[in-house]
Design a protein around this motif. Structure first.
Motif, mmCIF file in Angstrom:
data_model
loop_
_atom_site.group_PDB
_atom_site.id
_atom_site.type_symbol
_atom_site.label_atom_id
_atom_site.label_comp_id
_atom_site.label_asym_id
_atom_site.label_seq_id
_atom_site.Cartn_x
_atom_site.Cartn_y
_atom_site.Cartn_z
ATOM 1 N N GLN A 132 -19.749 -13.750 -46.453
ATOM 2 C CA GLN A 132 -19.667 -12.596 -45.556
ATOM 3 C C GLN A 132 -18.673 -12.849 -44.427
ATOM 4 O OE1 GLN A 132 -23.741 -12.038 -44.379
ATOM 5 N NE2 GLN A 132 -24.223 -10.756 -46.139
ATOM 6 N N ILE A 133 -18.680 -14.079 -43.883
ATOM 7 C CA ILE A 133 -17.732 -14.414 -42.816
ATOM 8 C C ILE A 133 -16.306 -14.341 -43.336
ATOM 9 C CG2 ILE A 133 -16.943 -16.269 -41.296
ATOM 10 C CD1 ILE A 133 -19.860 -17.152 -41.064
ATOM 11 N N ALA A 134 -16.072 -14.868 -44.543
ATOM 12 C CA ALA A 134 -14.731 -14.828 -45.130
ATOM 13 C C ALA A 134 -14.277 -13.394 -45.371
ATOM 14 C CB ALA A 134 -14.724 -15.614 -46.439
ATOM 15 N N GLU A 135 -15.199 -12.551 -45.835
ATOM 16 C CA GLU A 135 -14.850 -11.146 -46.066
ATOM 17 C C GLU A 135 -14.505 -10.453 -44.753
ATOM 18 O OE1 GLU A 135 -18.143 -9.495 -48.112
ATOM 19 O OE2 GLU A 135 -17.555 -10.298 -50.079
ATOM 20 N N GLN A 136 -15.249 -10.755 -43.707
ATOM 21 C CA GLN A 136 -14.955 -10.164 -42.403
ATOM 22 C C GLN A 136 -13.596 -10.617 -41.886
ATOM 23 O OE1 GLN A 136 -18.275 -11.252 -39.956
ATOM 24 N NE2 GLN A 136 -19.672 -9.770 -40.893
ATOM 25 N N LYS A 137 -13.267 -11.904 -42.079
ATOM 26 C CA LYS A 137 -11.957 -12.399 -41.660
ATOM 27 C C LYS A 137 -10.847 -11.736 -42.465
ATOM 28 C CE LYS A 137 -13.405 -16.943 -39.950
ATOM 29 N NZ LYS A 137 -13.280 -18.417 -40.155
ATOM 30 N N ALA A 138 -11.077 -11.562 -43.762
ATOM 31 C CA ALA A 138 -10.071 -10.916 -44.606
ATOM 32 C C ALA A 138 -9.846 -9.470 -44.173
ATOM 33 C CB ALA A 138 -10.503 -10.969 -46.073
ATOM 34 N N GLN A 139 -10.942 -8.769 -43.874
ATOM 35 C CA GLN A 139 -10.821 -7.393 -43.401
ATOM 36 C C GLN A 139 -10.074 -7.343 -42.075
ATOM 37 O OE1 GLN A 139 -14.821 -5.895 -43.288
ATOM 38 N NE2 GLN A 139 -15.012 -5.784 -45.520
ATOM 39 N N ARG A 140 -10.333 -8.322 -41.199
ATOM 40 C CA ARG A 140 -9.633 -8.376 -39.909
ATOM 41 C C ARG A 140 -8.146 -8.636 -40.116
ATOM 42 N NH1 ARG A 140 -8.926 -6.583 -34.918
ATOM 43 N NH2 ARG A 140 -7.929 -8.145 -33.586
ATOM 44 N N ALA A 141 -7.824 -9.523 -41.072
ATOM 45 C CA ALA A 141 -6.419 -9.820 -41.346
ATOM 46 C C ALA A 141 -5.698 -8.596 -41.888
ATOM 47 C CB ALA A 141 -6.327 -10.974 -42.351
ATOM 48 N N VAL A 142 -6.375 -7.846 -42.762
ATOM 49 C CA VAL A 142 -5.776 -6.613 -43.293
ATOM 50 C C VAL A 142 -5.534 -5.620 -42.163
ATOM 51 C CG1 VAL A 142 -6.220 -4.613 -44.761
ATOM 52 C CG2 VAL A 142 -6.738 -6.904 -45.593
ATOM 53 N N TYR A 143 -6.500 -5.517 -41.248
ATOM 54 C CA TYR A 143 -6.345 -4.602 -40.122
ATOM 55 C C TYR A 143 -5.170 -5.003 -39.235
ATOM 56 C CZ TYR A 143 -7.296 -2.434 -35.595
ATOM 57 O OH TYR A 143 -7.169 -1.754 -34.416
ATOM 58 N N VAL A 144 -5.066 -6.321 -38.953
ATOM 59 C CA VAL A 144 -3.962 -6.795 -38.115
ATOM 60 C C VAL A 144 -2.625 -6.550 -38.800
ATOM 61 C CG1 VAL A 144 -2.920 -8.874 -37.116
ATOM 62 C CG2 VAL A 144 -5.388 -8.495 -36.923
ATOM 63 N N ALA A 145 -2.575 -6.793 -40.126
ATOM 64 C CA ALA A 145 -1.330 -6.573 -40.866
ATOM 65 C C ALA A 145 -0.926 -5.106 -40.828
ATOM 66 C CB ALA A 145 -1.492 -7.053 -42.303
ATOM 67 N N ARG A 146 -1.900 -4.238 -41.010
ATOM 68 C CA ARG A 146 -1.600 -2.800 -40.965
ATOM 69 C C ARG A 146 -1.137 -2.374 -39.575
ATOM 70 N NH1 ARG A 146 -6.724 -0.228 -44.384
ATOM 71 N NH2 ARG A 146 -6.035 -0.967 -46.447
#
Length: 279
Positions: free
Chosen positions: A189-203
């Protein structure tokens, strides 16, 4: 002597009466609603359950074991390994009742209700849970809990039916997995949250870059239009006006008169009355 004879007769009558009463009280049994009885004569269970009502039985040499055939509820724990070899623990609430037509066989083979729970229902619950859990991974057991329960119910019904036990309903009170899997789920779950955050930052960076490109395009277009304007007739006047405006906005004191264009190619110089512009 006569008095003594009368006393003996009275004693005999009393004993006879007592024996008759004892025999009378032990010659019948009443089975209440929600119960079923098993008649045993000289220790041997007789065929045919005694259902609710009045029943005659041989006095002194017989006994009746009464079973509660209403709905019973017991909570039974179970453990099993899943398809992906993870440990899964559960607690089931089993609602069942004894088939009143099978109480004689239950009396002969299992005995008491406590024996039925400990020797039949508990181990069969464990085996049924193993069957249901082995068909899916631990994650599927959690996310598809209804399917797990359905497989468990089917397996338990088949196993308890032959013992004269009717399963009415089951409930999964608790479903737990090993601490190792719990940590793995948390890390996922932590990894998924970090991945979602990275996608948001990239966008967000992409949008910012696109905004910069758009601003640069707008500035370039403005400069192009300005260049075309300067090349056209009267462009110098635009430059002169821009210079005056910049000078004025900078806070410098403006001269009263400004003379521009004094070279021989441009003809007569152009004279600005700046005091009028300030007014």
């Amino acid at each position: 002597m006569k008095t003594q004879t009368l006393s003996l007769q009275a004693l005999a009558v009393g004993l006879a009466t007592a024996i008759i009463v004892i025999f009378s009280l032990n010659s019948f049994v009443i089975i209440n609603p929600g119960e079923a009885g098993v008649l045993s004569i000289l220790g041997k269970a007789r065929n045919g359950a005694l259902l609710e009502g009045f029943h005659i039985k041989p006095p002194l040499i017989s006994s009746v074991d009464v079973y509660d055939v209403t709905v019973q509820k017991y909570e039974i724990p179970a453990q099993s390994s899943t398809k992906d070899l993870q440990q899964l623990s559960a607690k089931f609430a089993i609602n069942f009742r004894i088939d009143q037509k099978e109480v004689v066989e239950i009396r002969r083979k299992q005995g008491t209700l406590a024996n039925i729970v400990s020797k039949i229902i508990a181990p069969q619950t464990q085996e049924s849970f193993k069957i249901a859990a082995a068909r899916r991974t631990v994650e599927e057991a959690i996310t598809k809990r209804d399917e797990l329960k359905e497989d468990f119910d089917n397996a338990l019904d088949q196993r308890l039916d032959k013992y004269g036990i009717i399963v009415l309903d089951t409930s999964v009170i608790d479903l737990a997995f090993s601490p190792e899997f719990a940590r793995a789920v948390e890390e996922k779950q932590i990894a998924e949250q970090k991945a979602q955050r990275a996608v948001y930052v990239a966008r967000e960076a992409e949008q910012q870059a696109q905004a910069d490109i758009n601003r640069a395009k707008g500035k370039a277009e403005a400069q192009r239009l300005l260049a075309e304007t300067l090349k056209a007739q009267g462009g110098e006047l635009v430059l002169q006006k821009e210079a005056i405006e910049a000078w004025k906005s900078g806070g410098a004191q403006m001269p009263k008169v400004l003379v521009t264009g004094s070279d021989s190619h441009n003809g007569a110089p152009f004279i600005f009355n700046l005091s009028n512009m300030q007014e």
